[in-house]
Scaffold this active site. Structure first.
Site, PDB file in Angstrom:
ATOM      1  N   LYS A   1      17.937   4.089  -8.520  1.00  0.00           N
ATOM      2  CA  LYS A   1      17.768   2.647  -8.300  1.00  0.00           C
ATOM      3  C   LYS A   1      17.630   1.910  -9.635  1.00  0.00           C
ATOM      4  O   LYS A   1      18.271   0.888  -9.868  1.00  0.00           O
ATOM      5  CB  LYS A   1      16.500   2.443  -7.445  1.00  0.00           C
TER       6      LYS A   1
ATOM      7  N   CYS B   1      13.079   6.202  -7.748  1.00  0.00           N
ATOM      8  CA  CYS B   1      13.202   5.355  -8.940  1.00  0.00           C
ATOM      9  C   CYS B   1      14.478   5.530  -9.749  1.00  0.00           C
ATOM     10  O   CYS B   1      15.127   4.548 -10.095  1.00  0.00           O
ATOM     11  CB  CYS B   1      12.020   5.620  -9.866  1.00  0.00           C
TER      12      CYS B   1
ATOM     13  N   ALA C   1       0.846  -1.210   0.000  1.00  0.00           N
ATOM     14  CA  ALA C   1       0.000   0.000   0.000  1.00  0.00           C
ATOM     15  C   ALA C   1       0.872   1.248   0.000  1.00  0.00           C
ATOM     16  O   ALA C   1       0.726   2.130   0.835  1.00  0.00           O
ATOM     17  CB  ALA C   1      -0.911  -0.014   1.219  1.00  0.00           C
TER      18      ALA C   1
END
Ligand code: UDX
Ligand code: ADP
Length: 459
Positions: free
Chosen positions: A278, A275, A12
């Site tokens: 990585k 993001c 979540a």
């Protein structure tokens, strides 16, 4: 009410939460459950204070929660009921062992696969939502097929391209939806089921179907291309500061070529977010592991350039402030990795603050949404940090303002008032080029934008 389909999302977070809220809004005939091992997070999703700040998300969650969108920690029950399971757990960079600092840490994701086998008692479609290294689906299939229960799992890749701060808009009006599946009858059936969900609000022409591996790799490549644009413009910004060229004018001139396009050409203190770094390091690791060293080095430079840009920003602050910031208060305007989010993962602000603290500065951080996360990021090293929601107070008695996040509210502050309350000579380092530099100069500030001529009152 009887629902047509049961969809489960495991995880979540920043991706799972908003994505499922939008699917719930657009597909009222589906029952959607979002589960997480983090109880506090689930409690927040069920409260008036949802755990992530995303413009427009609050309203959607309020509209669909407990109608066809449910948040729970009961993973076991969720798996049993579900026809389709989205896996949206985090896949950070590995911090230990083989591939540390480069490869993806797939432990949460693998645990999820094992949990699915343990509790599943009917056939399921498994959707990879988390960004994963290419050919991860193969490993997931191996784990899932190792169960002897006679249950069939069809793994489909459906990477999410939403950007934080504009998640709701990106989900409602995406440039494309990507679905990768095995080109077998079962794979095509699963692909169609998923495409049918998105077709509730997205034109079929925007739903791209590829093979599984292309889909997984496309996500890494898309992020690498976006980050590469930023590193390219940032590399040029350094040259602009040495000449009389202006990075905004260059970005406009270059971006007007329709083959290049105008977006993602804003020079900055360097990209952040969960993001880009990585995913590029992951791409580098995979490319290297196939012996493709030149290609790996090419992509690695995008990250190295970004690290350099952050370093350059701090070095400039120290140099211009007469080579010392010791005991000087510096107001940091912004801490989030970009505007309209409270997220600080990989934010350049973390690096900048740590460097300034090493130089013994006092750092007063102000940010409309990210102060709680800033406190966590700087835990244990924040003796000389002030967390201040009011930018005017943060700037009071400061020698410099360093703007690191492009929040709209920073543009409209009363800079005359700020100037009056600061120590002189007063400096502004605009790491996002969002302020009116000429006006600031006229007020009395010494102004240092990124990739533009500095405006100073010194001889
Ligand atoms: C990114 C991708 O855009 C998205 O498609 C993917 O799903 C996840 O990664 P996100 O990290 O949320 O999204 O934000 P993004 O808008 O891409 O910004 C990333 C970083 O680049 C931010 O720190 C931003 O400030 C910086 N940036 C962006 C620049 O420095 N200059 C630009 O021109 C654009
Ligand atoms: P992203 O930005 O990719 O959405 P986040 O870190 O925001 O990443 O969210 C990932 C969520 O996945 C977290 O809330 C985390 O608690 C959850 N998670 C991680 N492992 C598991 C697991 N095994 N089962 C359920 N949820 C998990």
């Amino acid at each position: 009410m009887e629902f047509e389909r049961n969809i489960l999302c495991i995880g979540a977070g920043y991706v799972g939460g908003p994505t499922m809220a939008v699917i719930a809004l657009k597909c009222p005939e589906y029952r959607i459950e979002v589960v997480d091992i983090n109880e506090e997070r689930i409690q927040q999703w069920n409260s008036d204070n949802i755990p992530i700040y995303e413009p427009g998300l609050d309203e959607i969650v309020k509209q669909v929660r407990n109608k066809n969108l449910f948040f729970s920690t009961d993973i076991q029950k969720g798996i049993k009921k579900a026809d389709i399971i989205f896996v949206s757990v985090n896949t950070p960079t590995k911090t230990f062992g083989e591939g540390a600092g480069m490869a993806s840490d797939l432990q949460h994701w693998e645990k999820t696969a094992h949990t699915i086998i343990e509790y599943a008692n009917s056939d399921k479609i498994i959707v990879e939502k988390s960004t994963l290294p290419v050919r991860t689906a193969e490993a997931m299939e191996r784990i899932l097929k190792a169960s002897n229960k006679g249950i069939k799992f069809e793994v489909v890749s459906n990477p999410e391209f939403l950007a934080e701060g504009s998640a709701v808009r990106d989900l409602l009006e995406p440039d494309r939806v990507l679905i990768g599946a095995h080109q077998t009858p079962e794979g095509r059936k699963a692909e169609k089921e998923l495409a049918d969900i998105y077709a509730h609000w997205i034109p079929r022409g925007k739903i791209i179907i590829t093979n599984l591996w292309s889909s997984e790799l496309s996500k890494l490549v898309a992020n690498a291309f976006l980050a590469q644009r930023i590193s390219s413009i940032n590399a040029v910004s350094a040259l602009c500061e040495k000449t009389d060229a202006d990075i905004s004018e260059i970005a406009y001139a270059v971006g007007s070529d329709s083959r290049i396009g105008p977006k993602f050409l804003n020079a900055s203190i360097g990209f952040g977010g969960s993001c880009f770094k990585k995913d590029i390091l992951n791409l580098v690791y995979i490319t290297k592991s196939y012996g493709l060293n030149e290609a790996a080095e090419y992509w690695e430079m995008v990250v190295k350039m970004n690290e350099h840009q952050k370093q350059r920003f701090v070095q400039r602050i120290v140099k211009e402030m007469f080579n010392t910031v010791a005991d000087k208060k510096i107001a940091l305007f912004g801490f989030a990795f970009k505007a309209n989010t409270g997220d600080t993962r990989e934010s350049a602000a973390i690096f900048i603050t740590k460097q300034l603290l090493e130089e013994r500065a006092v750092v007063a951080i102000t940010d409309p949404k990210a102060l709680d996360n800033a406190r966590m990021d700087l835990k244990g090293i924040d003796r000389n940090v002030i967390y201040e929601p009011d930018p005017y107070k943060a700037a009071e008695g400061a020698y410099a303002v360093a703007l690191v996040t492009e929040w709209e509210e920073f543009k409209t502050l009363d800079y005359e008032r700020i100037y009056k309350s600061m120590k002189k000579p007063a400096f502004v380092f605009d790491g996002r080029n969002i302020l009116d530099h000429k006006k600031l100069y006229e007020i009395g500030f010494n102004v240092y934008p990124i990739g533009k001529t500095q405006l100073t009152h010194f001889e």
